[in-house]
Design a protein around this motif. Sequence first.
Motif, mmCIF file in Angstrom:
data_model
loop_
_atom_site.group_PDB
_atom_site.id
_atom_site.type_symbol
_atom_site.label_atom_id
_atom_site.label_comp_id
_atom_site.label_asym_id
_atom_site.label_seq_id
_atom_site.Cartn_x
_atom_site.Cartn_y
_atom_site.Cartn_z
ATOM 1 N N ARG A 63 0.819 -1.215 0.000
ATOM 2 C CA ARG A 63 0.000 0.000 0.000
ATOM 3 C C ARG A 63 0.845 1.254 0.000
ATOM 4 N N ASP A 64 2.175 1.111 0.150
ATOM 5 C CA ASP A 64 3.042 2.287 0.139
ATOM 6 C C ASP A 64 3.148 2.907 -1.242
ATOM 7 N N ALA A 65 2.678 2.188 -2.266
ATOM 8 C CA ALA A 65 2.779 2.696 -3.622
ATOM 9 C C ALA A 65 1.738 3.768 -3.925
ATOM 10 N N ARG A 66 0.826 4.035 -2.998
ATOM 11 C CA ARG A 66 -0.205 5.038 -3.248
ATOM 12 C C ARG A 66 0.403 6.430 -3.296
ATOM 13 N N ASP A 67 -0.390 7.371 -3.724
ATOM 14 C CA ASP A 67 0.053 8.758 -3.877
ATOM 15 C C ASP A 67 0.590 9.276 -2.550
ATOM 16 N N PRO A 68 1.853 9.768 -2.510
ATOM 17 C CA PRO A 68 2.427 10.270 -1.247
ATOM 18 C C PRO A 68 1.613 11.389 -0.616
ATOM 19 N N ARG A 69 0.850 12.099 -1.437
ATOM 20 C CA ARG A 69 0.051 13.201 -0.902
ATOM 21 C C ARG A 69 -1.072 12.698 -0.001
ATOM 22 N N GLU A 70 -1.393 11.419 -0.101
ATOM 23 C CA GLU A 70 -2.441 10.844 0.739
ATOM 24 C C GLU A 70 -1.917 10.368 2.077
ATOM 25 N N LEU A 71 -0.578 10.315 2.212
ATOM 26 C CA LEU A 71 0.016 9.847 3.464
ATOM 27 C C LEU A 71 -0.012 10.939 4.516
ATOM 28 N N SER A 72 -0.014 10.535 5.768
ATOM 29 C CA SER A 72 0.035 11.476 6.885
ATOM 30 C C SER A 72 1.011 10.955 7.918
ATOM 31 N N LEU A 73 1.376 11.812 8.860
ATOM 32 C CA LEU A 73 2.270 11.381 9.934
ATOM 33 C C LEU A 73 1.621 10.277 10.763
ATOM 34 N N SER A 74 0.306 10.346 10.915
ATOM 35 C CA SER A 74 -0.400 9.302 11.664
ATOM 36 C C SER A 74 -0.275 7.950 10.971
ATOM 37 N N ASP A 75 -0.381 7.955 9.636
ATOM 38 C CA ASP A 75 -0.235 6.706 8.885
ATOM 39 C C ASP A 75 1.173 6.135 9.043
ATOM 40 N N LEU A 76 2.181 6.996 8.940
ATOM 41 C CA LEU A 76 3.562 6.533 9.063
ATOM 42 C C LEU A 76 3.847 5.994 10.463
ATOM 43 N N ARG A 77 3.327 6.687 11.489
ATOM 44 C CA ARG A 77 3.520 6.217 12.857
ATOM 45 C C ARG A 77 2.821 4.877 13.072
ATOM 46 N N ALA A 78 1.611 4.740 12.545
ATOM 47 C CA ALA A 78 0.880 3.475 12.676
ATOM 48 C C ALA A 78 1.603 2.354 11.949
ATOM 49 N N LYS A 79 2.161 2.644 10.781
ATOM 50 C CA LYS A 79 2.876 1.630 10.009
ATOM 51 C C LYS A 79 4.080 1.102 10.782
ATOM 52 N N ARG A 80 4.819 2.006 11.435
ATOM 53 C CA ARG A 80 5.987 1.578 12.225
ATOM 54 C C ARG A 80 5.551 0.694 13.389
ATOM 55 N N ILE A 81 4.438 1.047 14.028
ATOM 56 C CA ILE A 81 3.933 0.248 15.144
ATOM 57 C C ILE A 81 3.547 -1.152 14.667
ATOM 58 N N VAL A 82 2.833 -1.203 13.557
ATOM 59 C CA VAL A 82 2.375 -2.495 13.024
ATOM 60 C C VAL A 82 3.566 -3.371 12.632
ATOM 61 N N GLU A 83 4.596 -2.770 12.064
ATOM 62 C CA GLU A 83 5.779 -3.531 11.665
ATOM 63 C C GLU A 83 6.494 -4.142 12.864
ATOM 64 N N SER A 84 6.345 -3.531 14.035
ATOM 65 C CA SER A 84 7.029 -4.024 15.241
ATOM 66 C C SER A 84 6.169 -4.960 16.069
#
Length: 275
Positions: free
Chosen positions: A249-270
Amino acid sequence: AVAKEPKTPFQEIIATRSFLFAIGALFVVFAGFQVHYLLTDVLPQGKTYADYAVSGYQQLCFAAALAFLILLVVYHLTRMEDLWVRRASQVIAITSIISTLSAAKRLWLYVDAYGLTLSRSWGMQFLVLVILLFVLLIVSVVRRWNTHQLTSAGSALVLGLLSLALLVNQEALVASYNLKRHAEQKGPPLDWSYLLYGLSSDAVPTIASVVTRPDWTEINTQPIAGMGNNWQIRREIYSWWRTKYAPARDARDPRELSLSDLRAKRIVESLPEAK
């Protein structure tokens, strides 16, 4: 020399007094009925929590808005020069606060029965703003502020509270409240579908901090309708998050990403494997 504002004609003062006395008497009676609902936790017969909260909330907010509008117009026209106009205005403001507290009580009963959601949280915060505006109006009448001072203070209050509310992570607040009730086994079963699918990435850190605890599966071993027990809930949460925040899902438009999404992604990866 500073020019003084012209005084309100006596005939207009008498008319304003009569109008405010009539409105004040109506609001006193209305607030008297609301005191009963404010002091009781019993749901009226034939009413559901949703009907009781929503209908009461709408009616009481309309009454408060009407009272506030009337007082603002009177404030502008009379500048609160007359003692009896000031007293009647204070009575209307105080009874409006009582009615607003009754609306908050109804909404709180709804939250206590079914849990907190974003709409209920914003609704409660709006009532806090309404109460503070009426308190400000009472203070302005007592201190004899002019219209400019009142509007400036009111604007500052609204903007300040709105800014504070936007700075607070509302979704984390909702998740934290509901998870705490679940851990204490208070109220009805937790609506996991809402927490998991109804909230955004802002709620992920709060939910993860609870469900990853070693004692999570011991908090409540009773199955929750549609979700199972806490062990099954944890597996469902991990599975959904890993799908939602999958690398593909990281291939989506970067403009749709937010800091909340990035923080959640790091949590899920761990996250560890669900056990």
